[in-house]
Design a protein around this motif. Structure first.
Motif, PDB file in Angstrom:
ATOM      1  N   VAL A 131       0.860  -1.175   0.000  1.00 42.67           N
ATOM      2  CA  VAL A 131       0.000   0.000   0.000  1.00 42.67           C
ATOM      3  C   VAL A 131       0.898   1.226   0.000  1.00 42.67           C
ATOM      4  O   VAL A 131       1.817   1.335   0.812  1.00 42.67           O
ATOM      5  CB  VAL A 131      -0.930   0.017   1.239  1.00 42.67           C
ATOM      6  N   VAL A 132       0.630   2.151  -0.920  1.00 46.53           N
ATOM      7  CA  VAL A 132       1.457   3.339  -1.064  1.00 46.53           C
ATOM      8  C   VAL A 132       0.606   4.574  -0.802  1.00 46.53           C
ATOM      9  O   VAL A 132      -0.490   4.714  -1.360  1.00 46.53           O
ATOM     10  CB  VAL A 132       2.061   3.417  -2.483  1.00 46.53           C
ATOM     11  N   LEU A 133       1.095   5.449   0.062  1.00 47.68           N
ATOM     12  CA  LEU A 133       0.485   6.746   0.285  1.00 47.68           C
ATOM     13  C   LEU A 133       1.373   7.779  -0.388  1.00 47.68           C
ATOM     14  O   LEU A 133       2.571   7.807  -0.161  1.00 47.68           O
ATOM     15  CB  LEU A 133       0.408   7.074   1.775  1.00 47.68           C
ATOM     16  N   LYS A 134       0.778   8.629  -1.206  1.00 45.59           N
ATOM     17  CA  LYS A 134       1.547   9.636  -1.917  1.00 45.59           C
ATOM     18  C   LYS A 134       0.819  10.965  -1.775  1.00 45.59           C
ATOM     19  O   LYS A 134      -0.398  11.033  -1.931  1.00 45.59           O
ATOM     20  CB  LYS A 134       1.660   9.258  -3.397  1.00 45.59           C
ATOM     21  N   LYS A 135       1.569  12.003  -1.469  1.00 45.72           N
ATOM     22  CA  LYS A 135       0.970  13.321  -1.361  1.00 45.72           C
ATOM     23  C   LYS A 135       0.402  13.705  -2.717  1.00 45.72           C
ATOM     24  O   LYS A 135       1.093  13.627  -3.732  1.00 45.72           O
ATOM     25  CB  LYS A 135       2.001  14.329  -0.881  1.00 45.72           C
ATOM     26  N   TYR A 136      -0.857  14.109  -2.744  1.00 47.52           N
ATOM     27  CA  TYR A 136      -1.538  14.456  -3.987  1.00 47.52           C
ATOM     28  C   TYR A 136      -1.280  15.912  -4.335  1.00 47.52           C
ATOM     29  O   TYR A 136      -1.373  16.789  -3.481  1.00 47.52           O
ATOM     30  CB  TYR A 136      -3.040  14.210  -3.845  1.00 47.52           C
ATOM     31  N   SER A 137      -0.950  16.177  -5.578  1.00 45.04           N
ATOM     32  CA  SER A 137      -0.722  17.537  -6.058  1.00 45.04           C
ATOM     33  C   SER A 137      -1.687  17.835  -7.192  1.00 45.04           C
ATOM     34  O   SER A 137      -1.496  17.354  -8.311  1.00 45.04           O
ATOM     35  CB  SER A 137       0.708  17.705  -6.560  1.00 45.04           C
ATOM     36  N   PRO A 138      -2.742  18.629  -6.930  1.00 50.50           N
ATOM     37  CA  PRO A 138      -3.655  18.958  -8.028  1.00 50.50           C
ATOM     38  C   PRO A 138      -2.969  19.747  -9.135  1.00 50.50           C
ATOM     39  O   PRO A 138      -3.274  19.568 -10.305  1.00 50.50           O
ATOM     40  CB  PRO A 138      -4.757  19.785  -7.361  1.00 50.50           C
TER      41      PRO A 138
ATOM     42  N   SER B 264      -7.690  27.567  -4.918  1.00 55.35           N
ATOM     43  CA  SER B 264      -8.761  26.776  -5.525  1.00 55.35           C
ATOM     44  C   SER B 264      -9.634  26.226  -4.411  1.00 55.35           C
ATOM     45  O   SER B 264      -9.121  25.638  -3.450  1.00 55.35           O
ATOM     46  CB  SER B 264      -8.158  25.641  -6.353  1.00 55.35           C
ATOM     47  N   ASP B 265     -10.937  26.439  -4.529  1.00 51.27           N
ATOM     48  CA  ASP B 265     -11.885  25.992  -3.499  1.00 51.27           C
ATOM     49  C   ASP B 265     -11.467  26.471  -2.115  1.00 51.27           C
ATOM     50  O   ASP B 265     -11.582  25.752  -1.124  1.00 51.27           O
ATOM     51  CB  ASP B 265     -12.039  24.466  -3.509  1.00 51.27           C
ATOM     52  N   GLY B 266     -10.936  27.688  -2.044  1.00 55.18           N
ATOM     53  CA  GLY B 266     -10.554  28.289  -0.769  1.00 55.18           C
ATOM     54  C   GLY B 266      -9.229  27.825  -0.199  1.00 55.18           C
ATOM     55  O   GLY B 266      -8.804  28.293   0.851  1.00 55.18           O
TER      56      GLY B 266
ATOM     57  N   ILE C 166      -5.665  29.465 -13.297  1.00 55.15           N
ATOM     58  CA  ILE C 166      -5.280  28.098 -12.911  1.00 55.15           C
ATOM     59  C   ILE C 166      -6.130  27.624 -11.739  1.00 55.15           C
ATOM     60  O   ILE C 166      -6.618  26.485 -11.739  1.00 55.15           O
ATOM     61  CB  ILE C 166      -3.773  28.028 -12.561  1.00 55.15           C
ATOM     62  N   GLY C 167      -6.356  28.481 -10.768  1.00 54.80           N
ATOM     63  CA  GLY C 167      -7.204  28.119  -9.621  1.00 54.80           C
ATOM     64  C   GLY C 167      -8.604  27.739 -10.042  1.00 54.80           C
ATOM     65  O   GLY C 167      -9.166  26.748  -9.557  1.00 54.80           O
ATOM     66  N   ARG C 168      -9.169  28.496 -10.972  1.00 56.85           N
ATOM     67  CA  ARG C 168     -10.534  28.193 -11.437  1.00 56.85           C
ATOM     68  C   ARG C 168     -10.562  26.907 -12.260  1.00 56.85           C
ATOM     69  O   ARG C 168     -11.529  26.150 -12.190  1.00 56.85           O
ATOM     70  CB  ARG C 168     -11.088  29.364 -12.241  1.00 56.85           C
ATOM     71  N   GLN C 169      -9.504  26.663 -13.036  1.00 56.56           N
ATOM     72  CA  GLN C 169      -9.438  25.402 -13.781  1.00 56.56           C
ATOM     73  C   GLN C 169      -9.430  24.211 -12.842  1.00 56.56           C
ATOM     74  O   GLN C 169     -10.009  23.175 -13.127  1.00 56.56           O
ATOM     75  CB  GLN C 169      -8.184  25.356 -14.662  1.00 56.56           C
ATOM     76  N   MET C 170      -8.757  24.356 -11.710  1.00 58.07           N
ATOM     77  CA  MET C 170      -8.670  23.256 -10.759  1.00 58.07           C
ATOM     78  C   MET C 170      -9.999  22.992 -10.071  1.00 58.07           C
ATOM     79  O   MET C 170     -10.240  21.886  -9.588  1.00 58.07           O
ATOM     80  CB  MET C 170      -7.583  23.538  -9.708  1.00 58.07           C
ATOM     81  N   GLU C 171     -10.864  23.986 -10.016  1.00 60.16           N
ATOM     82  CA  GLU C 171     -12.170  23.824  -9.379  1.00 60.16           C
ATOM     83  C   GLU C 171     -13.146  23.056 -10.261  1.00 60.16           C
ATOM     84  O   GLU C 171     -14.148  22.552  -9.781  1.00 60.16           O
ATOM     85  CB  GLU C 171     -12.764  25.200  -9.039  1.00 60.16           C
TER      86      GLU C 171
END
Length: 184
Positions: free
Chosen positions: A44-51, A144-146, A178-183
């Motif tokens: 099982v691998v946990l990886k920090k997610y980067s949007p 993005s999303d606050g 970029i922030g709005r694209q991520m939303e």
């Protein structure tokens, strides 16, 4: 994979605590998203997610466009590292860990403009960064999303260069887009 010597048990709800030492080393903060998957060996691998990392190809298009328009070095980062660079100095920053000073600026949620000619002190952008090579900087957080998910950074190394309000507005606009694209 290297052993850390730390063992944790799973509780009745299937939760496991990531030790503080590991969270500090990997800069995992409360509320940070993590990807969970298994590899081919069944681990099982946990990886920090980067949007922002998810849109690295698009981020590169943004940095290229802004660089062509303004002529400055342009970087886009997530909360941990630089994911896209255009202009000179790519090897100096790309995929390098962000500095704690930059992290503090991002927490303020407002764009910062610094010009050496105005007596401003340049900020290190990545760990081990040599600030003496910069003559001006603009740092604009991507929200993005606050949540702060990264930054758009403009740099100059040219002697006598000075960032203007036009440069600031272009950087802030890019951050908002970029922030709005991520939303979405």
């Amino acid at each position: 994979m290297r052993a850390t010597g730390i063992v944790r048990r799973i509780d009745e709800l299937g939760r496991v605590v990531i030790p503080k030492e590991i969270r500090r080393t990997l800069r995992i903060r409360e509320g940070d998203p993590l990807e969970i998957y298994t590899d081919h060996d069944g681990e099982v691998v946990l990886k920090k997610y980067s949007p922002v990392g998810e849109i690295a190809a698009i981020a590169k298009d943004y940095t290229d466009s802004v660089h062509r328009t303004l002529g400055h070095i342009v970087l886009i980062s997530d909360r941990d590292q630089v994911v896209a660079v255009s202009g000179t100095g790519k090897k100096d920053q790309w995929e390098k860990q962000l500095s704690s000073e930059l992290d503090e600026v991002l927490k303020e949620r407002t764009a910062v403009i610094k010009n050496l000619s105005d007596g401003d002190k340049m900020l290190p952008l990545v760990e081990g960064d040599n600030t003496e090579i910069y003559t001006s900087q603009i740092i604009s957080p991507i929200v993005s999303d606050g949540e702060i998910i990264g930054s758009v950074i403009l740099l100059s190394r040219d002697q006598g260069a000075k960032m203007t309000n036009v440069d600031l507005k272009v950087t802030e606009t890019t951050s908002v887009i970029i922030g709005r694209q991520m939303e979405q």
